[in-house]
Design a protein around this motif. Structure first.
Motif, PDB file in Angstrom:
ATOM      1  N   ARG A  74      16.686  14.701 -12.573  1.00  0.00           N
ATOM      2  CA  ARG A  74      16.933  16.019 -11.988  1.00  0.00           C
ATOM      3  C   ARG A  74      18.320  16.072 -11.326  1.00  0.00           C
ATOM      4  NH1 ARG A  74      13.149  19.955 -10.327  1.00  0.00           N
ATOM      5  NH2 ARG A  74      13.976  21.404  -8.764  1.00  0.00           N
ATOM      6  N   PHE A  75      18.640  15.024 -10.562  1.00  0.00           N
ATOM      7  CA  PHE A  75      19.953  14.976  -9.906  1.00  0.00           C
ATOM      8  C   PHE A  75      21.083  14.899 -10.938  1.00  0.00           C
ATOM      9  CE2 PHE A  75      17.808  13.322  -5.902  1.00  0.00           C
ATOM     10  CZ  PHE A  75      18.130  14.443  -5.140  1.00  0.00           C
ATOM     11  N   LYS A  76      20.866  14.122 -11.980  1.00  0.00           N
ATOM     12  CA  LYS A  76      21.880  14.003 -13.040  1.00  0.00           C
ATOM     13  C   LYS A  76      22.130  15.352 -13.697  1.00  0.00           C
ATOM     14  CE  LYS A  76      22.869  10.745 -15.599  1.00  0.00           C
ATOM     15  NZ  LYS A  76      24.050   9.958 -16.040  1.00  0.00           N
ATOM     16  N   ARG A 119      16.691   5.151 -19.453  1.00  0.00           N
ATOM     17  CA  ARG A 119      16.340   6.468 -20.012  1.00  0.00           C
ATOM     18  C   ARG A 119      17.191   7.575 -19.422  1.00  0.00           C
ATOM     19  NH1 ARG A 119      10.019   7.721 -19.690  1.00  0.00           N
ATOM     20  NH2 ARG A 119      10.733   9.613 -20.743  1.00  0.00           N
ATOM     21  N   VAL A 120      17.398   7.490 -18.116  1.00  0.00           N
ATOM     22  CA  VAL A 120      18.123   8.550 -17.412  1.00  0.00           C
ATOM     23  C   VAL A 120      19.634   8.332 -17.470  1.00  0.00           C
ATOM     24  CG1 VAL A 120      18.412   9.677 -15.156  1.00  0.00           C
ATOM     25  CG2 VAL A 120      16.152   8.904 -15.861  1.00  0.00           C
ATOM     26  N   VAL A 166      23.782  10.054  -4.630  1.00  0.00           N
ATOM     27  CA  VAL A 166      22.386   9.846  -4.232  1.00  0.00           C
ATOM     28  C   VAL A 166      21.933   8.410  -4.533  1.00  0.00           C
ATOM     29  CG1 VAL A 166      20.001  10.676  -4.464  1.00  0.00           C
ATOM     30  CG2 VAL A 166      21.889  12.270  -4.792  1.00  0.00           C
ATOM     31  N   LEU A 167      21.269   7.794  -3.548  1.00  0.00           N
ATOM     32  CA  LEU A 167      20.648   6.479  -3.730  1.00  0.00           C
ATOM     33  C   LEU A 167      19.141   6.648  -3.573  1.00  0.00           C
ATOM     34  CD1 LEU A 167      20.700   3.355  -3.950  1.00  0.00           C
ATOM     35  CD2 LEU A 167      21.042   3.291  -1.459  1.00  0.00           C
ATOM     36  N   LEU A 168      18.389   6.349  -4.637  1.00  0.00           N
ATOM     37  CA  LEU A 168      16.927   6.467  -4.632  1.00  0.00           C
ATOM     38  C   LEU A 168      16.321   5.071  -4.533  1.00  0.00           C
ATOM     39  CD1 LEU A 168      16.473   9.101  -7.507  1.00  0.00           C
ATOM     40  CD2 LEU A 168      16.709   9.511  -5.047  1.00  0.00           C
TER      41      LEU A 168
END
Length: 331
Positions: free
Chosen positions: A142-144, A172-173, A204-206
């Motif tokens: 989503r962020f990408k 995948r992302v 962003v760091l998840l």
């Protein structure tokens, strides 16, 4: 076609796509819960004690939660008296309105809190099997899609295959995963991840964490250590701590939310697997009984099936096709 007309059509198409996802994702809950409500409203000819008792049973059976149901029934009784409503059909739009109100809560922001001054750090917590890693992957996607740069931290160093699972999602992302060997100190992984995020200047760091049992003191202490390490490097972080819950577990999800909320600084909730359960009412129970906003809901297995939660869309999707033609309640 003008630019503004194209933009308007594009926004309308995206809105319809999201509405459709909510409608499709809530099909099982709608069939089990709203079908019974619609039957009750059409079968009963007057609003009496028997009517309220049956509605109460239906709501509790849909995992809306006993405390929430009691509050809701009391409010509906008041509305019936105040508006002098006599026919059950007139009460249906009021029920929808009350459910939206419960889901919106005190009106706090349901969107993600983003860091305006640099890296946004989002920590994910929850027990094993709730869809935590999958949620991280979908949120990274989503962020990408929004044009942001993303990095993942493989902080679940205990569960066999957890690091590899996150790496598969990263591939995948199209985002990198910061990892160490299985069994490593999760706080050390977080330190490395924050350093890497700073060096690469990502948006962003998840951060994944171990699927801890909420009654295990040592694991909660480990979570506190992770917090300290992140905050030492980025004082305002983590900007969100999201508790991931499996909607299909119903009341058990509510208990997990209560225990985690008390001990781990949770700022918001993600409810997964709503499409696979008839217990969608648990969203209402959790939202009403805890002072925590629902940030996202999982409505399917596809990459874009993690949707930002919207109370009105949720209730409208729940009552899709049933409430549209009901008469308005008299004032």
């Amino acid at each position: 076609m003008s630019f503004f007309k194209k933009l308007k059509e594009s926004i309308a198409a995206k809105t319809e796509a999201v509405t459709s996802k909510f409608r499709d994702g809530l099909a099982k809950t709608r069939d089990a819960f709203v079908g019974q409500v619609a039957d009750l409203f059409s079968r009963r000819k007057k609003i009496d004690e028997a009517f309220f008792e049956e509605l109460e049973e239906i709501l509790i059976g849909a995992d809306v939660g006993v405390n929430t149901v009691m509050t809701l029934i009391d409010e509906l009784r008041d509305e019936v008296k105040k508006r002098r409503i006599e026919e059950p059909a007139q009460l249906q739009p009021i029920l929808s309105e009350k459910l939206v109100g419960l889901l919106k809560g005190s009106g706090e922001e349901t969107g993600l809190k983003m860091n305006p001054d640099g890296i946004t750090v989002i920590l994910f917590v929850g027990v094993n099997g709730v869809g935590k890693t999958t949620t991280i992957g979908k949120l990274a996607h989503r962020f990408k899609q929004e044009g942001k740069s993303v990095l993942l931290a493989a902080g679940d160093t205990f569960r066999a295959g957890a690091i590899e699972q996150l790496e598969v999602w990263g591939q995948r992302v199209g985002v990198d995963v910061i990892r160490q060997a299985a069994g490593s100190d999760p706080a050390a992984v977080m330190f490395d991840a924050v350093q890497a995020a700073k060096q690469r200047n990502v948006d962003v760091l998840l951060c994944d964490t171990a699927g801890r049992l909420q009654n295990k003191a040592n694991l909660m202490e480990e979570l506190s250590k992770i917090y300290r390490v992140i905050q030492r490097e980025i004082p305002s972080a983590p900007h969100e701590t999201l508790l991931v819950l499996d909607a299909a577990t119903g009341q058990n999800a509510l208990q997990q939310a209560k225990l985690f909320g008390e001990k781990s600084g949770v700022s918001g909730l993600v409810l997964t697997k709503l499409d696979g359960t008839a217990k969608g009412g648990i969203v209402i129970a959790i939202r009403n009984e805890l002072s925590l906003p629902v940030k996202f809901v999982g409505l399917g297995e596809k990459m874009d099936d993690l949707q930002a939660f919207d109370a009105e869309q949720f209730v409208h999707a729940l009552f899709a096709g049933l409430a549209a033609d009901e008469p308005e309640a008299s004032e």
